[in-house]
Design an enzyme around this catalytic site. Sequence first.
Site, mmCIF file in Angstrom:
data_model
loop_
_atom_site.group_PDB
_atom_site.id
_atom_site.type_symbol
_atom_site.label_atom_id
_atom_site.label_comp_id
_atom_site.label_asym_id
_atom_site.label_seq_id
_atom_site.Cartn_x
_atom_site.Cartn_y
_atom_site.Cartn_z
ATOM 1 N N LYS A 11 0.861 -1.188 0.000
ATOM 2 C CA LYS A 11 0.000 0.000 0.000
ATOM 3 C C LYS A 11 0.895 1.235 0.000
ATOM 4 C CE LYS A 11 -1.646 1.433 3.874
ATOM 5 N NZ LYS A 11 -0.940 2.758 3.944
ATOM 6 N N GLY A 103 2.473 -3.575 4.807
ATOM 7 C CA GLY A 103 2.640 -4.989 4.492
ATOM 8 C C GLY A 103 1.841 -5.903 5.397
ATOM 9 N N ASP A 138 -5.169 0.009 8.999
ATOM 10 C CA ASP A 138 -4.944 0.003 7.558
ATOM 11 C C ASP A 138 -5.534 -1.218 6.866
ATOM 12 O OD1 ASP A 138 -3.667 2.411 7.412
ATOM 13 O OD2 ASP A 138 -1.642 1.608 7.242
#
Length: 293
Positions: A11, A103, A138
């Site tokens: 991301k 990650g 996230d």
Amino acid sequence: MELMRARAPAKINLTLRIEGRRADGFHDLASLVAFAGAGDLVFLHPDAPLALEVCGPTAAAAGPDDDNLVLRAARAFAERVPGARLGRFVLEKRLPVAAGLGGGSSDAAAALRLLAGLNGLALDDPRLFAAARATGSDVPVCLDPRARLMRGVGDVLSAPLALPPLSAVLVNCRVAVPTAGVFRALGLAPGAALAGPEHPAGLPETTMGNAAAVCAFLSGLPNDLEPPALALAPEIGRAMALLSEAPEARLVRMSGSGATVFALTDSCRTAASLARRLLAQQPGWWVKPTLLR
């Protein structure tokens, strides 16, 4: 049932505006995110006892398996889906750890997608989003890895954005930068706002299919975590300086809380050329040419 597989793409925070710190200590943000071709891989052996094996070139830095977000996501899923089928996960870790690439969150989201498929859940099932939100800030945006604007603590997401593919080079100088430390260094007291311009609500129409226009738009939108991250890890500044000196680089930014930085380029060919040159100069760094979408 056969082995199942899902990609966990990196991301990339193309922008990152920290709007303020809540009374509960969390930070409100606005960030335009995209996802890279580079990433980890997550495999699931269905109906085996819940477990996790981590392998791959960056596995040693991933920490204890029991603390991994993949298992946390699976447990959050099981809490919300009674009688859920689970299994044994294998995480092939390729991305640097504590690198500003989301990650671990992307790994967790990939695990949730696999469990959704195994249990016949649609990706828009609210239980899946609830499990993602319970796993980490996230994780929700990584469930459906397409370019979006994220707000709040990462739980308020726009519809997918019409972002043209962006050629890029990702660079990590092999320095781990824990997210919590960067936010502490930002120094916002609970309830305080961070001065700065309001983040746009989306992409302007002029960027439709126009990567050069995207670069121009992004040039006025910094990452508010760059200053505290640079103070904690000056190596980030060195990587940014090398990228900024490259004639191929159209825009250079840090992703997330660092330490990964990226340069946007005109084409995949120029990204590959820049990546080769950087690796020749810094063979110990992690350097990946990629496409952001």
